[in-house]
Design an enzyme around this catalytic site. Structure first.
Site, PDB file in Angstrom:
ATOM      1  N   HIS A 179       7.359  29.858  -0.108  1.00 36.62           N
ATOM      2  CA  HIS A 179       7.473  28.544   0.527  1.00 36.62           C
ATOM      3  C   HIS A 179       8.819  27.898   0.230  1.00 36.62           C
ATOM      4  O   HIS A 179       9.328  27.102   1.015  1.00 36.62           O
ATOM      5  CB  HIS A 179       6.318  27.645   0.083  1.00 36.62           C
TER       6      HIS A 179
ATOM      7  N   ARG B 207       6.869  26.006  28.784  1.00 36.91           N
ATOM      8  CA  ARG B 207       5.751  26.946  28.738  1.00 36.91           C
ATOM      9  C   ARG B 207       4.457  26.163  28.580  1.00 36.91           C
ATOM     10  O   ARG B 207       4.243  25.514  27.557  1.00 36.91           O
ATOM     11  CB  ARG B 207       5.912  27.908  27.562  1.00 36.91           C
TER      12      ARG B 207
ATOM     13  N   ARG C 286       6.651  25.897  34.020  1.00 38.11           N
ATOM     14  CA  ARG C 286       6.092  27.179  34.450  1.00 38.11           C
ATOM     15  C   ARG C 286       4.571  27.072  34.450  1.00 38.11           C
ATOM     16  O   ARG C 286       3.976  26.657  33.457  1.00 38.11           O
ATOM     17  CB  ARG C 286       6.530  28.303  33.496  1.00 38.11           C
TER      18      ARG C 286
ATOM     19  N   ASN D 101      13.679  38.520  29.652  1.00 37.25           N
ATOM     20  CA  ASN D 101      12.865  39.247  28.674  1.00 37.25           C
ATOM     21  C   ASN D 101      11.931  40.238  29.369  1.00 37.25           C
ATOM     22  O   ASN D 101      11.921  41.432  29.063  1.00 37.25           O
ATOM     23  CB  ASN D 101      12.044  38.269  27.820  1.00 37.25           C
TER      24      ASN D 101
ATOM     25  N   ARG E 159       8.583  45.832  25.416  1.00 38.64           N
ATOM     26  CA  ARG E 159       9.497  45.129  24.519  1.00 38.64           C
ATOM     27  C   ARG E 159       8.908  44.880  23.141  1.00 38.64           C
ATOM     28  O   ARG E 159       9.610  44.427  22.231  1.00 38.64           O
ATOM     29  CB  ARG E 159       9.966  43.806  25.143  1.00 38.64           C
TER      30      ARG E 159
ATOM     31  N   CYS F 197      16.196  31.786  32.375  1.00 40.94           N
ATOM     32  CA  CYS F 197      15.493  31.190  31.238  1.00 40.94           C
ATOM     33  C   CYS F 197      15.120  32.217  30.171  1.00 40.94           C
ATOM     34  O   CYS F 197      14.389  31.910  29.238  1.00 40.94           O
ATOM     35  CB  CYS F 197      14.236  30.451  31.707  1.00 40.94           C
TER      36      CYS F 197
END
Length: 659
Positions: A305, A412, A448, A569, A580, A617
């Site tokens: 942490h 998104r 989107r 992507n 991917r 994008c």
């Protein structure tokens, strides 16, 4: 009542997701257990849950017994099947909202000596960056229990004293959690520590030892050591790091029992390097982080942490030095390289000059980029190139604005659906999209529509078992088959368009009919809202170009939509026929491959010829080495992670000045 499932929680049930899972379980009256590999533990104990070492993609069973068993199992299964579980409020760390990425696995600490002979210590590269500054030694005395055996009539009083100390530690942590200056990520860490402080595994063991005659301080030290050893034995780097958290919590309880305060970090000078054998995450989260130039620790690793806090605040850190940390106790000045895990004690003049130069260069680069925050980049012919942000929640708006985003090129909507146990209502969606539109007006916000498939399921939608979800029922395909879900989102977007420049794009388009069918639904929704007297407005409809089919029919698609947005992507993996997420074919997932670049150029030509906006994008949009090529192809909008925006603006501005 029991049910099995595959865990989709990102990285499994580590500290923060485990904390949220336990909180959810405690909301039900039923006794709830989580079972993995035949071992069952209480779902209401975060320590036991973490020690079960539940990882992503493992199979587990949720078992409940009680009046609300059915509801408990349903809710907990929904959590386990949510890839975003545990990340709800952690968006300061990038577009995914997850923790800042940890560096590579740590190397064993060792002494080294560079060519100039300056002593160098090797530790774990835990947070990138370089720093040089005064050494601030933080070595509070170790706590040792008195080892006094209790008389029988003292036990009950000692138990009460221990319970009071736990309550005090929790109250302190509650006050810390209530402070406005704590980041979302740090707040999650403190909440996890608070849970450990009151976990039955720790408190139960302490009370057992006190009941056997141990004094409270000795019992806490022994119990914390036992649980920490359990964490250290687990075959998981992240869970190994939780051993430090247990020791830190035990120390706080002991300090209260002894009536002592922890040595304060409030007096650390500006730019000083914090040197410590160990630092509790709670102490570091409350420290004046803006004054700390770097952190060097004997304990900790890239997944601790302390490392997470340092990375999220941009503080270079080298951890895991072990006993070598003692060589820094008397240091006057320290130079650290968080990229390589190097620490140099009392650097000589040449080393000091080198580190000063590197620190200044990094600061100049950051400062130089800041001037581009308000810049509106243009091509040499004066055409504006919009540099927008990719975001997934309202919590990310501030970071995008601070970076100088010219609107949102990709919002998104999946997180809005995935973070709730039920499908979001039309009103909830309308409120979210409206807030987004207002925040960036007059710039455009491209939303989107729901891009969900079998690889990232959500509650309320049953997905079929598919051999390859990336080639299956996802994106616009699923939405058109479920107008009950799709129309609710389209109605919300029409309502939000009243408040700003909303644009809508469709994912995974491969046929023109998918656009025409969507437009028909939009018109149907608009007619319904008009009949109901609900304020609404129209919006531009565009498509993501991410399938080879969309590239090949781009000239025809361009006649049907208002804009293109290239999703590099997915486009790359589909063009190259290479998953991917599969590391064995990772080298094929290269956007610079001539085939992929040709697909981008074909798309751009079709869009430019039709007179519509062409944007991008995917991750490639933020790459300075590729931006010139994309702009020359005709792209006039690039959307990326907020962290890349100012560098992208600088790149475009430099292009405009070239002859």
């Amino acid at each position: 009542m029991e049910r099995s499932t595959i865990v989709r929680v990102h990285e499994g049930l580590h500290a923060r997701p485990a904390t949220r899972f336990v909180k959810l379980a405690k909301g039900f009256e039923s006794d709830v257990e989580l079972v993995k590999d035949g071992k069952a533990v209480s779902a209401k104990s975060s320590v036991k849950l973490m020690l079960l070492a539940v990882k992503e993609n493992q199979e587990v069973t949720v078992r409940a017994n009680g009046a609300d068993a059915i509801e408990a199992v349903e809710a907990l299964i929904g959590y386990l099947e949510n890839p975003r579980a545990g990340l709800d409020d952690e968006h300061e760390a990038g577009e995914s909202g997850s923790e800042p990425a940890a560096p590579a696995p740590e190397a064993a600490p060792q002494a080294a000596a560079p060519a100039d002979g300056t002593p160098k210590l090797q530790g774990v590269a835990a947070s990138e960056g370089v720093a040089i500054g005064l050494a601030f030694a933080h070595f509070p005395p170790e706590i040792a229990g008195p080892g006094r055996r209790l008389q029988a009539d003292e036990i009950e009083g000692e138990l009460e004293r221990f319970r009071g100390a736990v309550a005090t530690v929790q109250a302190r942590m509650d006050r810390t959690l209530a402070e406005n200056n704590l980041s979302a990520g740090d707040r999650g860490i403190v909440a996890a520590l608070r849970d450990i402080a009151a976990d039955d595994s720790l408190t139960g063991e302490v009370e057992r030892l006190i009941g056997g005659g141990d004094d409270a301080v000795s019992a806490v030290i022994a119990a914390a050591a036992t649980i920490a050893a359990d964490f250290s034995a687990v075959d998981d780097h992240y869970l190994n790091a939780r051993a430090d958290d247990v020791h830190a919590v035990g120390r706080q309880i002991c300090l209260v029992l002894l009536g002592q305060d922890e040595v304060s970090l409030e007096t650390i000078p500006q730019g000083a390097i914090l040197i410590a054998d160990d630092i509790g995450a709670w102490d570091l989260a409350r420290a004046p982080l803006k004054r700390i130039g770097g952190v060097v620790c004997g304990h900790g690793g890239a997944t601790s942490h302390i490392a997470i806090i340092a990375r999220s605040h941009g503080i270079p850190a080298v951890l895991g030095l072990g006993d070598k940390i003692n060589e820094l106790r008397g240091a006057r000045e320290v130079a650290i390289d968080g990229n390589g895990g190097h620490v140099i004690v009392d650097p000589d003049d040449a080393t000091r000059a080198d580190f000063t130069r590197r620190v200044d260069a990094a600061a100049q680069e950051r400062a130089g980029l800041k001037v581009f925050k308000g810049v509106t980049p243009t091509r040499a012919d004066g055409t504006v190139i919009e540099v927008a942000a990719n975001i997934g929640s309202l919590e990310e708006i501030e970071a995008a604005q601070e970076a100088g985003a010219m609107g949102v090129g990709l919002f998104r909507t999946e997180l809005l659906f995935m973070r709730h146990m039920h499908l979001p209502s039309e009103d909830m969606q309308a409120e979210t999209y409206s807030a987004l539109a207002k925040a960036f007006a007059p710039h455009s916000v491209i939303v989107r529509t729901l891009d969900i498939g079998g690889d990232k399921p959500i509650a309320g939608i049953e997905f079929p078992d598919e051999e390859n979800p990336f080639l299956g029922w996802r994106g616009i395909r699923m939405c058109l088959d479920r107008p009950d879900i799709f129309k609710r989102q389209l109605r919300a977007l029409l309502r939000a368009a009243v408040h700003g420049n909303i644009k809508v794009m469709l994912p995974m388009v491969s046929e023109i009919s998918e656009v025409t069918r969507t437009r028909a639904l939009v018109e149907e929704c608009a007619a319904e809202l008009k009949a109901e007297g609900v304020p609404h407005a129209g919006f531009d409809l565009g498509v993501m170009i991410e399938t080879p089919a969309a590239v090949l029919v781009a000239p025809a698609l361009a006649k049907e939509v208002a804009f293109f947005s290239i999703g590099t992507n997915d486009l790359t993996q589909y063009v190259m026929a290479a998953d991917r997420l599969n590391p064995t074919v990772a080298k094929l997932n290269d956007v610079t491959n001539p085939a992929v670049m040709a697909a981008i150029e074909l798309t751009a030509k079709a869009g430019v010829a039709a007179g519509i906006m062409v944007g991008m994008c995917g991750e490639a949009a933020g790459r300075p080495d590729l931006i010139p090529a994309f702009v020359k192809m005709g792209l006039t909008e690039l959307s990326m992670s907020p962290a890349s925006i100012q560098r992208a603006k600088k790149t475009i501005a430099a292009m405009a000045t070239e002859k």
